[in-house]
Design an enzyme around this catalytic site. Structure first.
Site, PDB file in Angstrom:
ATOM      1  N   ARG A 142       3.549  -0.955  11.013  1.00  0.00           N
ATOM      2  CA  ARG A 142       3.608  -2.361  10.592  1.00  0.00           C
ATOM      3  C   ARG A 142       4.374  -2.495   9.282  1.00  0.00           C
ATOM      4  NH1 ARG A 142      -0.848  -6.998   8.939  1.00  0.00           N
ATOM      5  NH2 ARG A 142      -0.255  -8.447  10.591  1.00  0.00           N
TER       6      ARG A 142
ATOM      7  N   ARG B 171      -6.089 -14.698  11.622  1.00  0.00           N
ATOM      8  CA  ARG B 171      -7.132 -15.674  11.293  1.00  0.00           C
ATOM      9  C   ARG B 171      -7.713 -16.357  12.528  1.00  0.00           C
ATOM     10  NH1 ARG B 171      -4.077 -18.597   6.151  1.00  0.00           N
ATOM     11  NH2 ARG B 171      -4.033 -16.745   4.800  1.00  0.00           N
TER      12      ARG B 171
ATOM     13  N   TYR C 186       0.836  -1.198   0.000  1.00  0.00           N
ATOM     14  CA  TYR C 186       0.000   0.000   0.000  1.00  0.00           C
ATOM     15  C   TYR C 186       0.878   1.259   0.000  1.00  0.00           C
ATOM     16  CZ  TYR C 186      -3.475  -3.557   0.732  1.00  0.00           C
ATOM     17  OH  TYR C 186      -4.246  -4.691   0.570  1.00  0.00           O
TER      18      TYR C 186
END
Length: 360
Positions: free
Chosen positions: A228, A320, A181
């Site tokens: 991050r 997850r 990104y």
């Protein structure tokens, strides 16, 4: 013997009751106007036993959106929606920070619902396809190369987004510098082919990410800002070769972002460890980064504990596992079997596969 997963720790200004962090995960449940919904309030409330929740990627501006039904933090209605999320998490004793995610060139315009520029370091489109509103992967738009004026404007948009997050009651922000990104696009030579002070050498390519981190720190205090990274991740067209020199230089420079009043640095570094054969990522980061590390990538209870016991990380994040186990910390503590998520419902926008997973 104390279970390392359940010892408390403070990351910057963030007191964690345990070291189990909920990783940021896009779930496509925002409502009209990219406003957090009551369903999202319940989703985050259910998972508030994590030592820290990091929200799904949230766009700091209209230009920052590229995916369907992702939330923003640039309107009053969005702030009001996030305030309800923060209130629900805090009522359960949790801590929550907002991941600020500007997608840059990773945009399918039909996902936005409005017209806005697609911007990136250079006018090079993302080679990967992104699901459109119907779920069918579509080509990303050709971006416009950002001007120096754009860089200054986007930096202020990030700063305002951080102020908005704090005004909405969230405890801090995490800057998304991974997964191809906008921030990662400036770092990576595959997407950054600029010839000015923000492109070319490693020193120049880290300049924009450091500018944004500095503006976030100025806006809300360095000790409420994390970031991050995912060294060696090829996602969204990144060049994954030889990440060590770039990320060593990046985190070294990030060490210098210090709050002048408190003397505090940034709250934490959150790393997706890609388990590269050519690089021991955590060792490289320990040699170059002075602050706390949260590490992530397919961890199990035993591997997470080993990382904490060895001092290779201060906290561990799970993605997850939190989808299907809203009470994940309790299940890890008691050694219970973890439920498996139904991946057919991860991005559908409905309650099923989102807030209907039972606690143990």
């Amino acid at each position: 013997m104390t279970d390392a997963l359940f010892s408390s720790i403070t990351l910057g200004a963030l007191p964690l009751a345990n070291r189990i962090v909920m990783a940021p995960m896009t779930r496509d449940r925002a409502g009209s106007g990219d406003v957090p919904t009551p369903l999202m309030v319940e989703y985050y409330r259910q998972r508030a036993s994590a030592g820290l929740i990091i929200t799904e990627g949230t766009q700091p501006s209209a230009e920052g959106k590229g995916y369907w039904r992702t939330p923003g933090i640039w309107s009053q209605e969005q702030m009001d929606g996030w305030a309800k999320v923060a209130e629900a998490v805090h009522a359960e004793g949790g801590q929550i920070v907002m991941q600020l995610m500007h997608v840059g060139r990773v945009v399918v315009p039909a996902n936005r619902g409005y017209d806005a520029d697609v911007i990136a370091p250079s006018a090079i489109p993302c080679p990967d396809k992104v699901p459109g509103p119907d779920g069918v992967p579509a080509d990303c738009a050709l971006p416009r190369a950002m001007t120096i004026e754009d860089i200054a404007r986007v930096a202020e948009e990030f700063a305002q987004a951080a102020r908005n997050a704090r005004a909405a009651g969230l405890d801090g922000v995490e800057l998304h510098c991974a997964s191809g990104y906008l921030i990662n696009q400036f770092l990576n030579p595959a997407s950054n082919q600029r010839s000015d002070d923000f492109g070319g050498s490693i020193e120049n390519r880290i300049a924009f990410p450091i500018l944004i981190l500095s503006r976030l720190a100025d806006a809300i205090g360095a000790n409420r800002v994390g970031f991050r990274i995912s060294p060696g991740n090829p996602y969204n067209g990144m060049d994954a070769s030889d990440p060590a020199p770039l990320f060593a230089a990046f985190v070294q420079k990030a060490n210098s972002i210090i709050d002048p009043s408190s003397g505090d640095g940034l709250a934490y570094l959150h790393v997706v460890d890609m388990a590269l054969e050519t690089l021991n990522t955590l060792t490289m980061l320990r040699e170059n980064w002075n602050g706390p590390i949260i590490t992530n990538n397919n961890l199990k209870a035993d591997t997470a504990r080993a990382l904490l016991d060895s001092g290779r990380a201060e906290a561990v994040s799970f993605g997850r596992a939190f989808i299907a186990n809203p009470d994940l910390p309790m299940r890890l503590r008691d050694g219970l079997t973890l439920a498996k998520p139904d991946f057919a419902y991860v991005y559908t926008g409905e309650e099923k596969g989102y807030t209907d997973y039972p606690t143990a």
